[in-house]
Design a protein around this motif. Structure first.
Motif, mmCIF file in Angstrom:
data_model
loop_
_atom_site.group_PDB
_atom_site.id
_atom_site.type_symbol
_atom_site.label_atom_id
_atom_site.label_comp_id
_atom_site.label_asym_id
_atom_site.label_seq_id
_atom_site.Cartn_x
_atom_site.Cartn_y
_atom_site.Cartn_z
ATOM 1 N N ASP A 107 0.820 -1.227 -0.199
ATOM 2 C CA ASP A 107 0.001 0.005 0.390
ATOM 3 C C ASP A 107 0.537 1.285 0.037
ATOM 4 O OD1 ASP A 107 -2.510 -1.319 0.136
ATOM 5 O OD2 ASP A 107 -2.399 -1.197 2.664
ATOM 6 N N ASN A 108 1.685 1.511 0.801
ATOM 7 C CA ASN A 108 2.912 2.393 1.033
ATOM 8 C C ASN A 108 4.079 1.911 -0.634
ATOM 9 O OD1 ASN A 108 1.101 3.909 2.820
ATOM 10 N ND2 ASN A 108 1.795 1.534 4.132
ATOM 11 N N ASP A 109 4.262 1.460 -1.477
ATOM 12 C CA ASP A 109 5.166 1.324 -2.112
ATOM 13 C C ASP A 109 6.979 1.275 -1.823
ATOM 14 O OD1 ASP A 109 6.595 1.239 -5.083
ATOM 15 O OD2 ASP A 109 6.081 3.617 -5.353
ATOM 16 N N ALA A 110 6.574 0.409 -0.711
ATOM 17 C CA ALA A 110 7.582 -0.263 -0.104
ATOM 18 C C ALA A 110 8.134 0.592 0.767
ATOM 19 C CB ALA A 110 9.026 -0.586 -1.038
ATOM 20 N N TYR A 111 7.429 1.989 1.148
ATOM 21 C CA TYR A 111 7.867 2.775 2.494
ATOM 22 C C TYR A 111 7.927 1.662 3.842
ATOM 23 C CZ TYR A 111 7.525 6.209 5.606
ATOM 24 O OH TYR A 111 8.022 7.723 6.413
#
Length: 158
Positions: free
Chosen positions: A21-25
């Motif tokens: 959901d957070n692009d690998a953040y």
């Protein structure tokens, strides 16, 4: 260099959803990173490697990497080269081989170098979660890049 990395709760499914959901953040943008390397795959100084291919034929991949780097392999050292590239060797020597990261992971690098197997996610994620991943990949990657990421196949016949 950014906010401190928080330890995972240990729930792999929660981590998966946060990651997706957070692009690998909080690490780095995953999809644009993968796509950017795919976009330059034909440059003469770029060689894409895929874990599936290393698992399928590690000695062959090592020889292809050496050829790409124009490094002659001393056949007298070949058995040691192959052994030092195995999962078991890397796990046994993880804290020495990756000393800079040994305190980053709880349990040291041996906990990061976990099992060395593919597709363990199939026993963890349900069909809805798998579809969510595939849909996210399709939105963020070219079809060819998504295929390579999933399979390691570079071309139509690979």
């Amino acid at each position: 260099m950014g906010p401190p990395l928080e330890r995972s709760t240990g729930d792999v499914r929660e981590f998966f959803h946060d990651w997706l959901d957070n692009d690998a953040y909080p690490l780095w943008p995953f999809w644009s990173n993968v796509q950017s390397w795919w976009n330059v795959r034909e440059y003469p100084n770029v060689r894409l490697l895929h874990f599936n291919n290393l698992k399928r034929d590690m000695p062959g991949e090592i020889r292809r990497i050496a050829a790409f780097l124009e490094i002659d392999i001393d056949e007298a050292h070949w058995p040691a080269i192959v052994e030092h590239c195995t999962f078991d060797y890397m796990k046994a020597n993880a804290d020495t081989l990756s000393a800079v990261f040994k305190d980053f992971f709880e349990g040291g690098m041996k906990s990061f170098i976990h099992k060395g197997t593919n597709n363990r996610w199939r026993d963890t994620l349900n069909q809805e979660e798998i579809k969510k991943y595939e849909d996210t990949a399709a939105r963020n990657l070219s079809p060819e890049c998504a295929r390579w990421l999933a399979t390691g196949a570079l071309g139509q016949g690979s």
